[in-house]
Design an enzyme around this catalytic site. Structure first.
Site, PDB file in Angstrom:
ATOM      1  N   GLU A  89       0.836  -1.207   0.000  1.00 49.59           N
ATOM      2  CA  GLU A  89       0.000   0.000   0.000  1.00 49.59           C
ATOM      3  C   GLU A  89       0.872   1.260   0.000  1.00 49.59           C
ATOM      4  O   GLU A  89       0.528   2.263  -0.631  1.00 49.59           O
ATOM      5  CB  GLU A  89      -0.938  -0.015   1.204  1.00 49.59           C
ATOM      6  CG  GLU A  89      -2.042  -1.067   1.086  1.00 49.59           C
ATOM      7  CD  GLU A  89      -2.959  -1.090   2.289  1.00 49.59           C
ATOM      8  OE1 GLU A  89      -4.151  -0.771   2.142  1.00 49.59           O
ATOM      9  OE2 GLU A  89      -2.476  -1.427   3.389  1.00 49.59           O
ATOM     10  N   GLU A 109      -4.148  -9.266   3.967  1.00 54.69           N
ATOM     11  CA  GLU A 109      -4.917  -8.907   5.165  1.00 54.69           C
ATOM     12  C   GLU A 109      -6.126  -9.802   5.406  1.00 54.69           C
ATOM     13  O   GLU A 109      -6.537 -10.015   6.560  1.00 54.69           O
ATOM     14  CB  GLU A 109      -5.372  -7.445   5.069  1.00 54.69           C
ATOM     15  CG  GLU A 109      -4.280  -6.418   5.318  1.00 54.69           C
ATOM     16  CD  GLU A 109      -3.497  -6.078   4.066  1.00 54.69           C
ATOM     17  OE1 GLU A 109      -2.709  -5.121   4.098  1.00 54.69           O
ATOM     18  OE2 GLU A 109      -3.660  -6.786   3.037  1.00 54.69           O
TER      19      GLU A 109
END
Length: 686
Positions: A89, A109
């Site tokens: 990210e 995640e």
């Protein structure tokens, strides 16, 4: 350059440092381009999830990434190694990204019960397209940088040239006027993401996503990327992230993440304990289990000698292994050269003397104590000094086996789960006299053959099989009381296990449980109703799937269970003989009687010290028995439900079920004590 060993986790200190360095660079007129990379062998492993429970998250990662994306100087991410979660990210928020072709990147995640919460669900679809981003985010699987279309502005074939080519890229960027390319300025073409794309994806993952909370929220977040501007999409992502974080599934999955790591931390040895060198392994038995065990070592490049006393059995076993490898090769999981290399590591012998020089020998013979003792007596006479002698027993007393040798300190249990070449769990069973270096060697060897090892003590069934006993017992008792097997199986399946107890029994073979009960008659003699229906089925020739009938019927070549009313009639006949009255079973009762009794046995195991910590039991049950990871394992599930509720249910059935209840539903002292103190199994330390 980031440097936060071991994985460059984006902890508070790193986030503070990134902000300080970026702001300093933005204020320095001599800096034209900002480059973010790593001094370690990987770019970043992502967030420090140990911070999740602390609440000390400021500045949070989205704030850092907002600063990067809105910087008025180009920010270039040079991924010199893997980038996962928040690490990827971070790169996505930069204006340019550079890596090498085989580098691995991903957003895992979902495996922690959450979703990428720092813009991953919004920026990745804008760069690589909705379909590929959706698959990466929902599956959590990593991909190679070269396969991630549109994300990287430069992909280098040779990792050794990454920095030099990155420097050339930055120089060219300066020469071209330092153009800034912000992901937020990219609009997704809605024609590439029609609504049916999402509906079809939901249908496609329905089976594997069963019971999990976060996959659906991942999909909703990507949908938001299609329909909303980045600012609003990030807000939607944050809302969905918090929904996930507050879910019991996220607590369970994060618990399990730490539980798996903690399983390798044991107090039986320390850094100074030596490790024995395992350069060759002997396997006694070339059947299904022995062959599967042998494949683990061949896969790790360790030579194996397989012993079968009959040449035809040995030849058959080696043939099965080759066919297994050939099937993997057909699926593209192995090259032909890999297949031949692994087979070249496998050798056969029909004489015990063929095991004289191995460093470790594992027996995988019939599960009877007298057979095991005969094997170990011969191993004691043949094997060299310092060789580790291991039993693959799933239930028997390692101490009794060790005592038939002159070197009990070298004896240990290595309980592989079937199929041994697939299942990740390894129960490492320490005997009373097993030496610390044998334990340490076994635990470290497990990692080499890609197993998750859990160290346990000696009792019948150790941890896994001891706890499965009350689970199966209650299922069989409820069938005797009139419950339909398909009702019991449905409740357990809906809870999250891959199959219910009766389907599992049929698949394994009802005769296996029958033989175990025959060997333990003295332990169950006080309960004449114990598994009487299962015993009757075996005596009637209904051993399960392998013969086409067990609790269920099966069509030839089909594993789908077919309910059989004959079984209900058999149960009724046996109940009448024993005076067992029929009983209505709610879904709640079925679940509690199967799962809470299993948990209660876990409490006994903890207090006896057979398992060192409750999280070890959870690892065993998730990896060995298919207990749903979104519940974290049986002990975490009990902690989530509340031990007071588990204790109250045990007391209720103890009192409701008469003599049977008194025999089997007495709460474990540890369960009672923790429930009364308002504590959890996770709080218990022996």
């Amino acid at each position: 350059m980031m440097q936060n060993a071991p994985v460059n986790a984006l902890s508070k200190a790193v986030r503070v440092g990134l902000i300080a360095e970026i702001e300093a660079a933005l204020n320095n007129a001599n800096v034209k381009v900002i480059v973010i990379s790593s001094q370690l062998g990987l770019f970043s492993g992502g967030a420090d999830i140990s911070e999740f429970s602390s609440g000390n998250l400021q500045p949070n990662l989205p704030e850092v990434l907002d600063l990067i994306e809105n910087a008025n100087k180009p920010v270039v991410a040079v991924l010199n190694g893997p980038a996962f979660g928040g690490g990827l990210e971070l790169a996505l928020a930069c204006h340019y990204r550079i890596s090498f072709a085989d580098n691995k990147v991903g957003l895992p995640e979902v495996n922690l019960g959450i979703l990428p919460g720092a813009g991953g669900t919004q920026r990745l679809p804008r760069l690589t397209g909705v379909a590929q981003a959706l698959d990466m985010i929902v599956s959590g699987k990593p991909v190679k940088a070269a396969a991630l279309n549109g994300v990287f502005d430069l992909i280098v074939d040779d990792p050794a040239k990454l920095m030099s080519e990155s420097q050339a890229f930055v120089a060219q960027l300066i020469n071209d006027g330092c153009e800034i390319k912000r992901v937020k300025d990219i609009e997704i073409d809605t024609e590439t993401a029609p609504s049916e794309l999402f509906s079809q994806y939901r249908q496609g993952i329905a089976k594997q996503a069963r019971g999990f909370f976060s996959p659906e929220r991942c999909i909703q977040a990507v949908e938001a990327a299609v329909t909303l501007p980045l600012k609003d999409g990030l807000q939607k992502e944050a809302e969905l992230f918090m929904e996930c974080m507050r879910s019991p599934q996220a607590r369970a999955q994060q618990h399990f993440f730490f539980a798996e790591k903690a399983a390798g931390h044991v107090s039986d040895y320390d850094k100074s304990t030596p490790v024995r060198d395992i350069k060759s392994v002997g396997i006694i038995g070339a059947g299904t289990m022995g062959g599967g065990i042998a494949m683990n070592f061949a896969n790790a490049g360790i030579p194996v000698v397989m012993l079968e006393l009959k040449a035809e059995a040995l030849e058959k076993g080696l043939g099965v292994i080759r066919r297994n490898y050939e099937n993997s090769a057909k699926k593209g999981k192995l090259s032909q050269q890999d297949l031949e290399d692994r087979m070249a590591l496998l050798h056969g012998t029909t004489e015990y003397s063929g095991l004289a020089d191995v460093d470790l020998v594992i027996e995988a013979v019939f599960e009877k104590m007298d057979v095991k003792k005969q094997v170990f007596t011969q191993l004691d006479a043949i094997c060299k000094k310092g060789a580790i002698l291991a039993s693959n027993t799933s239930t028997l007393d390692i101490n009794e086996i060790a005592d038939c040798t002159s070197r009990p300190e070298d004896v240990i249990g290595l309980h592989f789960f079937s199929p041994a070449n697939v299942m990740k769990l390894l129960e490492v069973v320490k005997g009373e006299k097993t030496s610390a270096d044998v334990i340490k060697t076994s635990m470290q060897l497990a990692k080499k053959i890609r197993k998750v090892a859990v160290l346990v003590g000696v009792c019948f069934g150790f941890v896994g099989n001891r706890m499965i006993e009350p689970y199966g017992r209650e299922a069989n008792r409820m069938m005797l009381e009139g419950a339909d097997p398909e009702h019991v199986d449905r409740v357990i399946y809906d809870f999250g296990l891959p199959m219910g107890p009766f389907t599992m029994g049929d698949m394994a073979g009802l005769d296996i449980g029958y033989f175990v009960r025959q060997s333990r008659k003295e332990h169950i003699a006080h309960d004449p109703s114990y598994a009487v229906v299962a015993d009757r089925l075996v005596k009637d020739g209904r051993a399960g799937l392998k013969v086409g009938k067990g609790v269920y019927l099966y069509e030839a070549g089909n594993r789908k269970p077919i309910p059989d009313p004959t079984v209900a009639q058999i149960a009724k006949e046996e109940a009448e003989k024993l005076g067992v009255k029929p009983r209505k079973h709610s879904d709640e009762e079925i679940l509690e009687r199967c799962i809470f009794t299993l948990i209660n046995e876990g409490a006994h195991i903890l207090e006896e010290g057979i398992a060192a910590k409750s999280s070890d039991i959870d690892v065993i049950y998730v990896y060995g028995y298919g207990f749903p990871v979104f519940r974290g394992g049986p002990m975490q599930y009990a902690d989530e439900v509340g031990l007071d509720k588990v204790y109250a249910a045990m007391c209720k059935y103890r009192d409701e079920l008469g003599e049977y209840g008194k025999a089997w539903f007495e709460p474990a002292p540890l369960l009672k004590r923790l429930a009364e103190q308002g504590k959890r199994f996770a709080d218990f330390a022996k």
